[in-house]
Design a protein around this motif. Structure first.
Motif, PDB file in Angstrom:
ATOM      1  N   ARG A   1      -4.415   9.014   2.895  1.00 10.46           N
ATOM      2  CA  ARG A   1      -3.003   9.376   3.442  1.00 10.46           C
ATOM      3  C   ARG A   1      -2.309   8.230   3.580  1.00 10.46           C
ATOM      4  NH1 ARG A   1      -2.997   9.297   9.373  1.00 10.46           N
ATOM      5  NH2 ARG A   1      -5.286   9.472   9.175  1.00 10.46           N
ATOM      6  N   ARG A   2      -2.650   6.993   3.858  1.00 14.52           N
ATOM      7  CA  ARG A   2      -1.739   5.823   3.581  1.00 14.52           C
ATOM      8  C   ARG A   2      -1.216   5.580   2.173  1.00 14.52           C
ATOM      9  NH1 ARG A   2      -5.346   1.526   6.888  1.00 14.52           N
ATOM     10  NH2 ARG A   2      -5.344   2.477   8.965  1.00 14.52           N
ATOM     11  N   GLY A   3      -2.009   5.771   1.351  1.00 17.70           N
ATOM     12  CA  GLY A   3      -1.701   5.249  -0.051  1.00 17.70           C
ATOM     13  C   GLY A   3      -0.834   6.294  -0.713  1.00 17.70           C
ATOM     14  N   ARG A   4      -0.524   7.613  -0.124  1.00 20.62           N
ATOM     15  CA  ARG A   4       0.245   8.659  -0.535  1.00 20.62           C
ATOM     16  C   ARG A   4       1.741   8.079  -0.858  1.00 20.62           C
ATOM     17  NH1 ARG A   4      -0.106  13.545   3.262  1.00 20.62           N
ATOM     18  NH2 ARG A   4      -2.251  13.240   2.508  1.00 20.62           N
ATOM     19  N   PHE A   5       2.236   7.262  -0.166  1.00 23.35           N
ATOM     20  CA  PHE A   5       3.428   6.834  -0.053  1.00 23.35           C
ATOM     21  C   PHE A   5       3.765   5.699  -1.104  1.00 23.35           C
ATOM     22  CE2 PHE A   5       3.066   9.022   3.799  1.00 23.35           C
ATOM     23  CZ  PHE A   5       4.225  10.053   3.754  1.00 23.35           C
ATOM     24  N   VAL A   6       2.615   4.945  -1.339  1.00 20.49           N
ATOM     25  CA  VAL A   6       2.612   3.722  -2.081  1.00 20.49           C
ATOM     26  C   VAL A   6       3.241   4.041  -3.515  1.00 20.49           C
ATOM     27  CG1 VAL A   6       1.453   1.870  -3.337  1.00 20.49           C
ATOM     28  CG2 VAL A   6       1.056   2.530  -0.706  1.00 20.49           C
ATOM     29  N   PRO A   7       3.133   5.011  -4.348  1.00 18.86           N
ATOM     30  CA  PRO A   7       3.625   5.023  -5.481  1.00 18.86           C
ATOM     31  C   PRO A   7       5.136   5.364  -5.478  1.00 18.86           C
ATOM     32  CG  PRO A   7       1.709   6.449  -5.447  1.00 18.86           C
ATOM     33  CD  PRO A   7       1.923   5.787  -4.143  1.00 18.86           C
ATOM     34  N   TRP A   8       5.707   6.112  -4.301  1.00 19.55           N
ATOM     35  CA  TRP A   8       6.961   6.468  -4.177  1.00 19.55           C
ATOM     36  C   TRP A   8       7.882   5.103  -3.824  1.00 19.55           C
ATOM     37  CZ3 TRP A   8       8.678  10.807  -5.998  1.00 19.55           C
ATOM     38  CH2 TRP A   8       7.678  11.530  -6.062  1.00 19.55           C
ATOM     39  N   PHE A   9       7.144   4.276  -3.099  1.00 16.07           N
ATOM     40  CA  PHE A   9       7.721   2.957  -2.755  1.00 16.07           C
ATOM     41  C   PHE A   9       8.015   2.332  -4.134  1.00 16.07           C
ATOM     42  CE2 PHE A   9       5.994   3.293   1.792  1.00 16.07           C
ATOM     43  CZ  PHE A   9       7.463   3.759   2.257  1.00 16.07           C
ATOM     44  N   ILE A  10       6.996   2.182  -4.894  1.00 16.33           N
ATOM     45  CA  ILE A  10       7.113   1.510  -6.186  1.00 16.33           C
ATOM     46  C   ILE A  10       8.093   2.047  -7.175  1.00 16.33           C
ATOM     47  CG2 ILE A  10       5.714   0.883  -8.388  1.00 16.33           C
ATOM     48  CD1 ILE A  10       3.272   0.602  -6.456  1.00 16.33           C
TER      49      ILE A  10
END
Length: 163
Positions: A16-25
């Motif tokens: 759940r936490r890592g779901r947004f990491v690719p979007w931030f990158i």
């Protein structure tokens, strides 16, 4: 802080936490790429304006222009130009003697609109006076570039006037 339920595992929380990491990158790189692409498109659509064509070559030939100016001063010619009542007159003399066989041309240069520029070959009217009737299209501060040529030698000068 939210308590972990017994049904939720640490792997679920990490997912759940890592779901947004690719979007931030992706957002990080797009924020740099969009302006870069925009400025590249602007650069290719609007070529830099050239103030002087072949400026480098003209700069190298500047000493030739200085030599020609010194040779022109050594001629001893006196040339005066004036515009009055639609007629441009040039008086030309060589060491005080009126020049009777010279070829005199004038380029009238408008200060801002090139299509208003004019050219005239002046005719000899006696005693070293050359003249031509010229119709300048607009009132302005004109620049008259005068060329006097006699026996293979040439003098160039410029006069500023208002019509």
């Amino acid at each position: 802080m939210k308590a972990i339920s017994s049904a939720e595992t640490q792997a679920d929380i990490d997912r759940r936490r890592g779901r947004f990491v690719p979007w931030f990158i992706a957002a990080f790189f797009i924020s740099f790429m969009l302006p870069l692409i925009a400025f590249t498109v602007l650069a290719f659509r609007h070529a830099p304006s050239e103030v002087t064509a072949q400026a480098y070559e003209k700069g190298l030939a500047y000493n030739n222009a200085l030599d020609a100016e010194a040779a022109q001063e050594g001629l001893g010619w006196k040339v005066n130009g004036a515009f009055r009542d639609g007629v441009y007159r040039v008086s030309a003399s060589d060491r005080g003697v009126a020049m009777e066989d010279a070829r005199v041309e004038v380029w009238f240069v408008h200060p801002s609109v090139k299509t208003n520029d004019r050219h005239a070959v002046l005719t000899h009217s006696g005693r070293g006076i050359y003249e031509a009737k010229i119709d300048l299209p607009v009132r302005a501060g004109w620049s008259a570039h005068v060329t006097v040529e006699d026996h293979g030698q040439q003098l160039q000068t410029r006069y500023i006037f208002e019509n």
